[in-house]
Design a protein around this motif. Structure first.
Motif, short mmCIF file in Angstrom:
data_model
loop_
_atom_site.label_atom_id
_atom_site.label_comp_id
_atom_site.label_asym_id
_atom_site.label_seq_id
_atom_site.Cartn_x
_atom_site.Cartn_y
_atom_site.Cartn_z
N GLN A 1 0.80 -1.21 0.04
CA GLN A 1 0.01 -0.09 -0.01
C GLN A 1 0.90 1.29 -0.06
OE1 GLN A 1 -2.51 -0.34 3.45
NE2 GLN A 1 -4.17 -1.41 2.21
N GLY A 2 0.56 2.35 -0.99
CA GLY A 2 1.35 3.40 -0.90
C GLY A 2 3.02 3.26 -1.22
N GLY A 3 3.10 2.07 -2.08
CA GLY A 3 4.49 1.79 -2.38
C GLY A 3 5.15 1.42 -1.06
N MET A 4 4.70 0.97 -0.26
CA MET A 4 5.52 0.35 1.03
C MET A 4 5.88 -0.91 1.04
SD MET A 4 3.89 2.45 4.12
CE MET A 4 4.82 1.51 5.53
N MET A 5 7.13 -1.42 1.15
CA MET A 5 7.37 -2.67 1.26
C MET A 5 6.86 -3.38 2.24
SD MET A 5 9.52 -3.54 -1.28
CE MET A 5 10.30 -4.88 -0.79
N LYS A 6 6.43 -4.67 2.32
CA LYS A 6 6.04 -5.53 3.23
C LYS A 6 7.15 -5.65 4.49
CE LYS A 6 2.72 -9.06 1.59
NZ LYS A 6 2.35 -10.36 1.47
N GLN A 7 6.70 -5.44 5.73
CA GLN A 7 7.38 -5.84 6.87
C GLN A 7 7.37 -7.16 7.13
OE1 GLN A 7 6.55 -2.48 9.54
NE2 GLN A 7 8.31 -1.90 9.63
N LYS A 8 8.58 -7.70 7.57
CA LYS A 8 8.68 -9.18 8.16
C LYS A 8 8.30 -9.17 9.54
CE LYS A 8 11.51 -11.02 4.50
NZ LYS A 8 12.92 -11.89 4.22
N LEU A 9 7.37 -9.62 9.97
CA LEU A 9 6.97 -9.71 11.47
C LEU A 9 6.73 -11.11 12.04
CD1 LEU A 9 5.34 -8.35 13.94
CD2 LEU A 9 3.42 -8.66 12.80
N MET A 10 7.68 -11.28 13.07
CA MET A 10 7.70 -12.65 13.76
C MET A 10 7.14 -12.41 15.11
SD MET A 10 11.06 -15.12 14.60
CE MET A 10 11.27 -15.56 12.76
N HIS B 1 17.56 -15.74 12.04
CA HIS B 1 18.74 -15.58 11.04
C HIS B 1 18.21 -16.00 9.48
CE1 HIS B 1 22.90 -15.09 9.45
NE2 HIS B 1 22.77 -16.22 9.03
N ASN B 2 17.59 -17.07 9.43
CA ASN B 2 16.99 -17.38 8.27
C ASN B 2 15.68 -16.58 7.79
OD1 ASN B 2 16.42 -19.31 6.01
ND2 ASN B 2 14.54 -19.81 7.31
N VAL B 3 14.87 -15.96 8.65
CA VAL B 3 13.67 -15.25 8.25
C VAL B 3 14.32 -13.80 8.05
CG1 VAL B 3 11.43 -14.52 9.16
CG2 VAL B 3 12.21 -17.03 9.35
N GLN B 4 15.02 -13.35 8.82
CA GLN B 4 15.41 -11.86 8.69
C GLN B 4 14.24 -11.00 8.73
OE1 GLN B 4 18.84 -10.50 8.20
NE2 GLN B 4 19.01 -12.61 8.84
N PRO B 5 13.47 -11.15 10.23
CA PRO B 5 12.46 -10.22 10.49
C PRO B 5 12.87 -8.81 10.66
CG PRO B 5 12.85 -11.65 12.31
CD PRO B 5 13.87 -12.06 11.17
N ASP B 6 11.97 -7.94 10.33
CA ASP B 6 12.09 -6.47 10.65
C ASP B 6 11.67 -6.30 12.27
OD1 ASP B 6 12.90 -5.65 7.91
OD2 ASP B 6 10.91 -6.45 7.55
N ILE B 7 10.61 -6.85 12.62
CA ILE B 7 10.10 -6.86 13.80
C ILE B 7 10.01 -8.20 14.39
CG2 ILE B 7 7.99 -6.01 15.15
CD1 ILE B 7 7.47 -4.24 12.60
N VAL B 8 10.30 -8.29 15.66
CA VAL B 8 9.92 -9.54 16.42
C VAL B 8 9.13 -9.04 17.86
CG1 VAL B 8 10.83 -11.16 18.07
CG2 VAL B 8 11.89 -10.89 15.94
N HIS B 9 8.04 -9.78 17.80
CA HIS B 9 7.13 -9.35 19.01
C HIS B 9 7.08 -10.89 19.92
CE1 HIS B 9 3.00 -7.50 20.28
NE2 HIS B 9 3.51 -7.70 21.24
N PRO C 1 15.70 -5.12 14.16
CA PRO C 1 15.82 -3.57 14.37
C PRO C 1 14.71 -3.33 15.43
CG PRO C 1 15.76 -3.94 12.02
CD PRO C 1 15.53 -5.34 12.89
N LYS C 2 13.38 -4.10 15.48
CA LYS C 2 12.44 -3.63 16.41
C LYS C 2 12.05 -4.86 17.33
CE LYS C 2 10.36 0.12 13.67
NZ LYS C 2 9.33 0.50 12.95
N VAL C 3 12.21 -4.69 18.40
CA VAL C 3 11.80 -6.06 19.33
C VAL C 3 10.59 -5.52 20.38
CG1 VAL C 3 12.63 -7.97 20.82
CG2 VAL C 3 14.02 -6.94 19.04
N PHE C 4 9.42 -5.99 20.19
CA PHE C 4 8.44 -5.86 21.09
C PHE C 4 7.93 -6.94 22.03
CE2 PHE C 4 7.82 -3.06 17.44
CZ PHE C 4 7.92 -1.81 18.03
N THR D 1 12.51 -2.65 22.35
CA THR D 1 11.99 -1.50 21.79
C THR D 1 11.06 -0.91 22.69
OG1 THR D 1 12.68 -2.47 19.47
CG2 THR D 1 11.53 -0.26 19.88
N ARG D 2 10.15 -1.70 23.03
CA ARG D 2 9.16 -1.33 23.82
C ARG D 2 8.06 -2.55 24.30
NH1 ARG D 2 6.93 3.84 21.83
NH2 ARG D 2 8.64 4.66 23.33
#
Length: 388
Positions: free
Chosen positions: A2-11, A91-99, A119-122, A156-157
């Motif tokens: 949406q709006g040219g944004m790349m999908k974020q990998k979320l785990m 390491h295999n998935v390379q997520p942008d966010i881990v929750h 980069p981001k860990v919730f 991160t939070r």
């Protein structure tokens, strides 16, 4: 996209996929925009019937990875094995966010994500383990130290599901205030059966009179939910009003189930207390109740109480973290002291006595759901943090 944004990998990383934690994580998987998030769910071997039944459907929305080494034990060997396995997956998935969700996955998951430089860990605790009364002081202290290290070095939070949980984090000096955000659990607004339809579905019609007051609960039979206080309140209530019926929906550990059944039999309450075990449709059976009774020792933010609000059912619950933010005394229910059945029975009588005014009371109860506990409010708050 949406709006040219790349999908974020979320785990998502979860040790036990059951109860409120399962509800929460499945809501995120089902509710997040698939155009914006590529989702992976990493989970341990302990999961409930609902997750088992929905696994095939979930696999179409998220990559599912079972990690047997992620266990409830916090021994050095199991912890090290879980961190090693999680690191390999990350390491295999390379997520942008881990929750991460709940204490065990919260610890091993955050360490693994930190070591893999995510980069981001919730983190959502769903009630801190150091609040659990069944743990020894030594074990609670260990959990506090683990929470402090993980929060300060690998988070991160943290999303607290109640203000009480947030206050507990500050009280134990887990981290500075700006590392936390209170986001209430929410539920979707769905069509509910009527009171009599719910009783029919539950199997109560023809067993009890249609106008009989019913006090119910949907919860595990375990330490945390303290079902014996529920039963002791029932005993005191029935001594004064033998027309009341009590319903407990939920499964549990064999020892707890046996103890509850023994107490019911010893006090001659078999005709008035109905144990239904596990029900996959428990959330839409709540309208069968006139009052929802929860006797927990401690909570984070119980989904079951939000289900009661959504169904317009007033609540009588223990005055503990989470419960005291759902229940507004004199508005949508009443609170009583933990393990105080006399006070619980008194509060239950007070709410049952309002049954003639049930129409107006139902609207007050439902309004507190719409004001604070809708699913969309929860999803919007969490995705805002993901994007920040």
């Amino acid at each position: 996209m949406q709006g040219g944004m790349m999908k974020q990998k979320l785990m998502f990383i979860v040790e036990t996929v059951g109860g409120g934690v399962r509800t929460h994580v499945l809501q995120l998987i089902n509710g997040l925009d698939p155009e914006q998030y590529d989702i992976t769910l990493v989970y341990g071997e302990r999961y409930d019937h609902v997750f088992e039944q929905q696994k095939d459907e979930l696999a179409r929305k998220a990559r599912l990875i079972l990690v047997p080494s992620m266990q409830r034990s916090i021994g050095l060997k199991t912890t090290t094995a879980a961190i090693r396995e999680l690191r390999a997956i990350i390491h295999n998935v390379q997520p942008d966010i881990v929750h991460c969700h709940s204490s065990i996955a919260g610890f091993v998951g955050r360490i693994a994500a930190h070591q893999e430089r995510v980069p981001k860990v919730f983190y959502t605790p769903h009630a801190y383990a150091f609040d659990a009364p069944e743990f020894s002081t030594l074990k609670r202290d260990a959990f506090i130290l683990m929470e402090r290290w993980a929060s300060r070095h690998a988070t991160t939070r943290t999303f607290n599901v109640s203000r009480g949980e947030y206050r507990n984090a500050l009280k134990h000096h887990i981290d500075r205030p700006d590392k936390f955000r209170v986001i209430y659990n929410g539920l979707p607004d769905i069509d509910m059966p009527s009171r009599l339809e719910a009783r029919e579905r539950l199997g109560l019609r023809g067993v009890i009179p249609d106008d009989a007051p019913v006090v119910g609960c949907c919860a595990w039979l375990n330490d945390r939910k303290d079902p014996m206080t529920f039963m002791r309140i029932a005993k005191r209530t029935l001594a004064a009003n033998p027309n009341v019926h009590f319903v407990y929906i939920g499964e549990g550990e064999p020892d707890f189930v046996a103890e509850v059944k023994r107490y019911i039999a010893e006090n001659g309450m078999e005709k008035n207390i109905h144990l239904f075990g596990y029900r996959s449709d428990a959330d839409i059976l709540v309208p069968a109740f006139d009052v929802y009774l929860l006797s927990s020792l401690y909570e984070g933010m119980p989904y079951s109480l939000v289900e009661a609000l959504r169904a317009g059912v007033p609540i009588v619950a223990t005055r503990t973290t989470g419960n005291d933010e759902v229940v507004i005394p004199h508005v949508n229910g009443e609170l009583f002291g933990v393990q105080k059945p006399d006070e619980g029975a008194k509060m239950l009588k007070k709410v049952l006595d309002l049954r003639p005014e049930t129409g107006a009371l139902t609207q007050h109860v439902k309004q507190t759901y719409y004001d604070r506990f809708t699913e969309q409010q929860m999803l919007d708050s969490i995705t805002k943090e993901y994007r920040a």
